[in-house]
Write an enzyme that holds these catalytic residues in place. Structure first.
Site, short mmCIF file in Angstrom:
data_model
loop_
_atom_site.label_atom_id
_atom_site.label_comp_id
_atom_site.label_asym_id
_atom_site.label_seq_id
_atom_site.Cartn_x
_atom_site.Cartn_y
_atom_site.Cartn_z
N LYS A 1 0.82 -1.25 0.02
CA LYS A 1 -0.05 -0.05 -0.02
C LYS A 1 0.85 1.27 0.02
CE LYS A 1 -1.80 2.90 2.12
NZ LYS A 1 -1.51 4.52 1.66
N GLU B 1 8.91 1.69 11.44
CA GLU B 1 10.01 2.64 11.26
C GLU B 1 9.52 3.94 11.24
OE1 GLU B 1 11.91 5.40 9.95
OE2 GLU B 1 12.35 4.14 8.08
N GLU C 1 9.03 16.53 14.95
CA GLU C 1 9.59 16.00 13.60
C GLU C 1 9.04 17.10 12.77
OE1 GLU C 1 8.50 12.40 11.64
OE2 GLU C 1 10.61 12.47 11.04
N CYS D 1 13.22 10.70 7.12
CA CYS D 1 12.96 10.16 8.71
C CYS D 1 14.41 10.24 9.58
CB CYS D 1 12.32 8.94 8.67
SG CYS D 1 13.48 7.56 7.62
P1 ADP Z 1 2.51 11.30 6.79
O1 ADP Z 1 1.73 11.99 7.89
O2 ADP Z 1 4.06 11.59 6.84
O3 ADP Z 1 1.67 11.15 5.34
P2 ADP Z 1 1.69 8.56 7.75
O4 ADP Z 1 1.88 7.99 8.75
O5 ADP Z 1 0.25 9.17 7.77
O6 ADP Z 1 2.74 9.83 7.23
O7 ADP Z 1 1.38 7.97 6.30
C1 ADP Z 1 2.38 6.73 6.03
C2 ADP Z 1 1.52 5.75 5.21
O8 ADP Z 1 0.58 5.48 6.28
C3 ADP Z 1 0.77 6.12 4.15
O9 ADP Z 1 0.88 5.04 3.12
C4 ADP Z 1 -0.43 6.47 4.53
O10 ADP Z 1 -1.49 6.43 3.46
C5 ADP Z 1 -0.67 5.21 5.46
N1 ADP Z 1 -1.79 5.53 6.58
C6 ADP Z 1 -2.50 6.68 6.92
N2 ADP Z 1 -3.30 6.37 7.97
C7 ADP Z 1 -3.15 5.21 8.17
C8 ADP Z 1 -4.02 4.18 8.79
N3 ADP Z 1 -4.92 4.78 9.82
N4 ADP Z 1 -3.76 2.85 9.03
C9 ADP Z 1 -2.79 2.55 7.83
N5 ADP Z 1 -2.15 3.12 7.42
C10 ADP Z 1 -2.43 4.59 7.19
#
Ligand code: ADP
Length: 499
Positions: free
Chosen positions: A196, A270, A401, A304
Site C-alpha cells: 500500500k 520505522e 519532527e 526520517c
Molecule cells: P505522513 O503523515 O507523513 O503522510 P503517515 O504516517 O500518515 O505519514 O503515512 C504513512 C503511510 O501510512 C501512508 O501510506 C498512509 O496512506 C498510511 N496511513 C495513513 N493512515 C493510516 C491508517 N490509519 N492505517 C494504516 N495506514 C495509514
C-alpha cells in the site's frame, strides 16, 4: 487520459516516461491483473514542483484490499512461490533487478514528478532499491538453519520458513527504496506480498508491479492497493495478513499497531525522528558543515533520518552556522527535473504550510530565523532552507519532527551536556558525532540512544547495514541480516530416533 504536464517539464521527459504517464496502470494490481477499484474516491497525482495535477486514480476500497490479501494468501498457500527452489526465486528477483535497472531513467523521472525531489536524488533512490533487491536475491539461498542440541534420542532442527502474507504500508519520501526494504526480503524468503504505497506517491510502486509480472514472478505473489489512510487501515484490519511492515509517522504507526492487535499480525515500525548531529570543536569543520547540510537539506528535509538538530560546541557555533548558511545559499531551489536544481519542493501545499507555520511559531516564541536561497517562481510547494538559532531545548521547533528543510541549532558547553541534549528527544532513529578525538567518538557513540550512529559522516545507507529506531522511532530493523528475523519464522522439528 493524457498526463497534465507543464510544457517545459514535458520537454524534459524520456519517451518511456511519457508513454507510461499517458496510460498509467493506476489501479489495484491483484493476482497479476489491474482491476478497476471499487470505490468513488478519486485521488490526484500532483507534481509538487508545479502544483499541477499530472493524473488521478481511484483509491482501493476495503473490498479491493480483501481481494488483494486473498490473492496473496492463495499464492502463498499453494506454494507457487514459497515452494520454488530458492535458486529460482533468486533468479527471478535478479531478473526484476535487471529490468528496474534498465528502466531506471524512467522510474527516476516518475519519482521526481511524484515527490518533487531533484532527479539526481531520485536516480540514487532507484539505484539503492536495485541494490537492495540484488542483495536479498542472494539471501534466498543463504538463510541456513541449525541442528539443535536436544537429548540424544532426538534429532532437532531449526529451519527458517516464510511467514506467509506480508504487507507493506509505505510513505511518500522514498517510495521505492522503502518499499524494497520490505518487498525484497519478503520475496527472497518465499513470502507473498501486498503493498500500500502512500496516496501521494503511487507511480513507482505501480511501475514495479508491472515489472514483477514481466520478470515472471507468479501472479498473486505481489499485489498493490493504491490508496490513502482508509486503504491502509483496511489492510491492517483484514484477516489473512501475517506481517505488516510500516514506515511513516509515529501517530499512524501507533494506529497500525493497535489495529494489528485485533488480528494478531506481527508488525515492524520505522517511524519518525529528530536526529541530532553533534559537532565538537575538534571536528574537521569543513567536512562537518557539508555533512550537516546534506543531513538536513537532502530531499528538502523530508527524511526520517533528517539531521534536524545541530548540537554544536558553543565556542564554534557562530562561525559554524555562518559558514553553513553561506554554503546553503549556493544551493538552487527548483523543479526536480531542472538540471540546475539541488533542492526541490515539499510534497504538498499542506506540508509546505505546516512547515512554514512551525517556523513562524518558533519566531513568535523568540527564536532567531535565518532563511537562505531564493524561492523559484510558480506554484510549486517550495520552502527555503531555514536555520533556527536561539530556540530552547524542548521548544516545539526543537522537539517536533518537522519533515522540511529546517535546522535547529543548540549550543553546548561540554560533552555531557551535548549527549543530554541529543538524547533529550522522544525519538531515537539516527545521530551523528563529528570529532577527531577517537576516545570521544567511542564514548559518545556508546551513549547515544539511537538505532544508528554515524561518525564523521551522515546518511550512509547500504543493503548490509541494519536500519531502524528506538523509542518513538519504532522497532525492528530493516536491511542486512536483520531482515531474516522479520521475514521468516523459526521452525523447530524434533525427530525421535529410537523407533
Ligand atoms: P505522513 O503523515 O507523513 O503522510 P503517515 O504516517 O500518515 O505519514 O503515512 C504513512 C503511510 O501510512 C501512508 O501510506 C498512509 O496512506 C498510511 N496511513 C495513513 N493512515 C493510516 C491508517 N490509519 N492505517 C494504516 N495506514 C495509514
Amino acid at each position: 487520459m493524457t498526463a497534465q504536464l507543464a510544457p517545459e517539464i514535458r520537454d524534459l521527459l524520456l519517451p518511456g516516461t511519457l508513454a507510461w504517464l499517458d496510460k498509467p496502470p493506476l489501479a489495484p494490481f491483484i493476482d497479476g491483473t489491474w482491476r478497476p477499484a471499487r470505490s468513488e474516491d478519486r485521488i490526484d497525482v500532483v507534481d509538487p514542483g508545479t502544483g499541477l495535477t499530472v493524473t488521478s486514480y481511484t483509491a482501493s476500497s476495503a473490498d479491493d484490499v480483501a481481494d488483494a490479501v486473498a490473492a496473496a494468501r492463495a499464492a502463498f498457500d499453494d506454494g507457487r512461490w514459497s515452494e520454488l527452489d530458492a535458486e529460482v526465486r533468486e533468479e527471478k528477483l535478479r531478473h526484476l533487478a535487471d529490468l528496474l535497472e534498465a528502466d531506471a531513467g524512467t522510474v527516476a523521472q516518475l519519482e521526481v514528478l511524484d515527490t518533487g525531489k531533484p532527479l539526481a536524488e531520485a536516480r540514487l533512490d532507484i539505484d539503492e532499491a536495485t541494490a537492495v533487491l540484488r542483495y536479498y536475491a542472494g539471501w534466498a539461498t543463504k538463510a541456513e538453519g541449525s541442528v539443535i542440541p536436544a537429548p540424544r534420542r532426538f534429532l532437532a532442527t531449526g529451519t527458517r520458513e516464510p511467514i506467509g502474507v506480508c504487507a507493506a504500508i509505505t510513505p511518500w519520501n522514498y517510495p521505492l527504496p522503502i518499499l524494497m526494504y520490505k518487498l525484497a526480503p519478503a520475496l527472497a524468503f518465499g513470502n507473498t506480498f501486498v503493498a500500500k504505497p502512500s496516496e501521494q506517491t503511487v507511480l513507482s510502486t505501480a511501475y514495479l508491479a508491472q515489472l514483477c509480472a514481466t520478470a515472471g514472478i507468479p501472479d498473486g505473489v505481489v499485489n498493490v492497493v493504491p490508496g490513502a489512510g482508509a486503504t491502509g487501515a483496511a489492510l491492517t484490519a483484514t484477516p489473512g495478513v501475517d506481517k505488516i511492515a510500516f514506515t511513516g509517522s509515529t501517530r499512524t504507526g501507533q494506529a497500525v499497531m493497535r489495529a494489528a492487535a485485533g488480528t494478531l499480525t506481527k508488525v515492524s515500525l520505522e517511524l519518525g525522528g529528530k536526529s541530532p548531529q553533534l559537532v565538537f570543536a575538534d571536528a574537521d569543520l569543513d567536512a562537518a558543515i557539508d555533512g550537516v547540510m546534506d543531513g538536513i537539506w537532502t530531499n528538502a528535509g523530508q527524511v526520517c533520518v533528517a539531521g534536524s538538530r545541530l548540537i554544536v560546541d558553543r565556542r564554534i557555533q557562530d562561525e559554524f552556522v555562518a559558514e553553513l548558511v553561506d554554503r546553503t545559499r549556493r544551493r538552487t531551489l527548483g523543479h526536480g527535473l531542472a538540471p540546475a536544481t539541488t533542492l526541490g519542493p515539499l510534497i504538498s501545499a499542506a506540508q509546505r504550510d505546516r512547515v512554514t507555520a512551525l517556523v513562524e511559531q518558533a519566531a513568535a516564541e523568540g527564536a532567531h530565523i535565518r532563511t537562505t536561497c531564493e524561492l523559484p517562481e510558480g506554484d510549486g510547494y517550495f520552502v527555503a532552507p531555514t536555520v533556527v538559532t536561539g530556540a530552547r531545548p524542548g521548544q516545539t521547533v526543537e522537539r517536533e519532527e518537522i519533515f522540511g528543510p529546517v535546522l535547529t541549532v543548540l549550543p553546548f558547553d561540554d560533552e555531557n551536556e551535548a549527549v543530554g541534549l541529543a538524547n533529550g528527544s522522544a525519538y531515537g532513529l539516527a545521530s551523528a558525532v563529528w570529532s577527531t578525538n577517537a576516545s570521544r567518538v567511542h564514548r559518545v557513540s556508546r551513549r547515544l540512544r539511537a538505532g544508528t550512529v554515524w561518525v564523521n559522516t551522515y546518511g550512509v545507507f547500504h543493503p548490509t547495514l541494519p536500519f531502524g529506531g528506538v523509542k518513538a522511532s519504532g522497532f525492528g530493523r530493516e536491511l542486512g541480516s536483520a531482515a531474516v528475523e522479520h521475514y521468516t519464522e523459526l521452525k523447530t522439528t524434533v525427530i525421535d530416533l529410537s523407533s
